[in-house]
Motif scaffolding. Structure first.
Motif, PDB file in Angstrom:
ATOM      1  N   ARG A   1       0.833  -1.153   0.043  1.00 34.06           N
ATOM      2  CA  ARG A   1      -0.088  -0.087   0.005  1.00 34.06           C
ATOM      3  C   ARG A   1       0.855   1.171  -0.153  1.00 34.06           C
ATOM      4  N   GLU A   2       2.127   1.282   0.818  1.00 32.14           N
ATOM      5  CA  GLU A   2       2.887   2.382   0.989  1.00 32.14           C
ATOM      6  C   GLU A   2       3.592   2.493  -0.405  1.00 32.14           C
ATOM      7  N   ALA A   3       4.051   1.502  -0.922  1.00 29.08           N
ATOM      8  CA  ALA A   3       4.955   1.487  -1.982  1.00 29.08           C
ATOM      9  C   ALA A   3       4.266   2.056  -3.319  1.00 29.08           C
ATOM     10  N   TYR A   4       2.933   1.445  -3.550  1.00 28.26           N
ATOM     11  CA  TYR A   4       2.097   1.882  -4.684  1.00 28.26           C
ATOM     12  C   TYR A   4       1.099   3.083  -4.289  1.00 28.26           C
TER      13      TYR A   4
ATOM     14  N   ALA B   1      -6.850  -0.110  -2.236  1.00 32.01           N
ATOM     15  CA  ALA B   1      -7.916  -0.728  -1.272  1.00 32.01           C
ATOM     16  C   ALA B   1      -7.810  -2.267  -1.309  1.00 32.01           C
ATOM     17  N   GLU B   2      -7.433  -2.552  -2.783  1.00 31.39           N
ATOM     18  CA  GLU B   2      -7.611  -4.405  -3.286  1.00 31.39           C
ATOM     19  C   GLU B   2      -6.465  -4.913  -2.419  1.00 31.39           C
TER      20      GLU B   2
ATOM     21  N   VAL C   1       1.660  -5.275 -14.441  1.00 29.45           N
ATOM     22  CA  VAL C   1       0.384  -5.130 -14.155  1.00 29.45           C
ATOM     23  C   VAL C   1       0.282  -5.577 -12.625  1.00 29.45           C
ATOM     24  N   VAL C   2      -0.308  -4.443 -11.869  1.00 22.85           N
ATOM     25  CA  VAL C   2      -0.534  -4.355 -10.513  1.00 22.85           C
ATOM     26  C   VAL C   2      -1.998  -4.254 -10.222  1.00 22.85           C
ATOM     27  N   GLY C   3      -2.709  -3.948 -11.073  1.00 21.00           N
ATOM     28  CA  GLY C   3      -4.370  -3.564 -10.609  1.00 21.00           C
ATOM     29  C   GLY C   3      -5.170  -4.594 -11.069  1.00 21.00           C
ATOM     30  N   PRO C   4      -6.586  -4.766 -10.611  1.00 23.40           N
ATOM     31  CA  PRO C   4      -7.449  -5.593 -11.345  1.00 23.40           C
ATOM     32  C   PRO C   4      -8.043  -5.082 -12.579  1.00 23.40           C
ATOM     33  N   ASP C   5      -7.878  -3.961 -13.035  1.00 22.25           N
ATOM     34  CA  ASP C   5      -8.367  -3.673 -14.382  1.00 22.25           C
ATOM     35  C   ASP C   5      -7.143  -3.304 -15.125  1.00 22.25           C
ATOM     36  N   GLY C   6      -6.021  -3.934 -15.164  1.00 18.07           N
ATOM     37  CA  GLY C   6      -4.636  -3.809 -15.851  1.00 18.07           C
ATOM     38  C   GLY C   6      -3.824  -2.619 -15.588  1.00 18.07           C
ATOM     39  N   GLU C   7      -4.052  -2.032 -14.437  1.00 18.94           N
ATOM     40  CA  GLU C   7      -3.302  -0.852 -14.003  1.00 18.94           C
ATOM     41  C   GLU C   7      -1.674  -1.444 -13.985  1.00 18.94           C
TER      42      GLU C   7
END
Length: 196
Positions: free
Chosen positions: A44-47, A57-58, A176-182
């Motif tokens: 959470r801190e790093a990203y 929040a994921e 890719v680090v997020g659920p929507d392809g972020e």
């Protein structure tokens, strides 16, 4: 012959040292919740500057813990090894090392898959102890090179790795680090593990 008398002081004449012993050991299945918690806090801190708040929040401790539990139970371990840093009995950091999956890597290359120390436990040597254990683990498995991917924006992390002997080798990627392809940009650092 008389010995000089030295009074015994029962009070400390110097500041007390660390209250808990610091160590690194192989992770156990029972460590999964603590490992998941540390990873969630650190990620959470790093990203935070890279991703939207709803994506951050994921990053939930339970999700990370479930993944590590599966790994530690052997369902997804593969070649990987999970190490934990402890202050006394409390897990305060983690590092995972395994075979590199980079297209330009061969069987002699290990990858530092994750290195994370809880913010409250930093600057106490846990990261260095974890990295030393990663190197020892990789060497014991016959690897002569170590690579690590770090966020391009994570200057402190990259500085730590460079100080430990890894250098940028010019490779970079969008992870890719997020659920929507972020995605977030990462750079690769590497070092030889061969004895000097």
């Amino acid at each position: 012959m008389n010995q000089p008398h030295h009074p015994v002081h029962h009070e400390h004449d110097h500041p007390p040292g660390p209250l808990a012993d610091a160590s690194v050991r192989l992770a156990r299945v029972s460590d999964a919740p603590a490992v998941g918690f540390v990873q969630a806090v650190v990620f959470r801190e790093a990203y935070a500057a890279e991703l939207a708040p709803e994506v951050i929040a994921e990053f939930q401790p339970q999700a990370f813990a479930s993944a590590w539990r599966a790994t530690l139970e052997g369902a997804a371990a593969g070649d990987g090894v999970l190490l934990v840093a402890c202050a006394g009995e409390q897990v305060v950091g983690l590092a995972a090392v395994g075979a590199s999956s980079d297209p330009d890597a061969d069987d002699s290359t290990a990858e530092l898959l994750v290195l994370a120390v809880h913010p409250d436990a930093r600057r106490q040597g846990h990261g260095s102890r974890l990295l030393h254990a990663v190197v020892d683990t990789a060497r014991a498995r016959g690897r002569d090179r170590l690579t690590a991917w770090a966020l391009a924006s994570a200057e402190e992390v990259r500085a730590f790795l460079v100080a430990a002997g890894l250098d940028s080798d010019g490779a970079h990627r969008q992870r890719v680090v997020g659920p929507d392809g972020e995605t977030a940009e990462e750079v690769r650092l590497s070092a030889s593990l061969e004895a000097a």
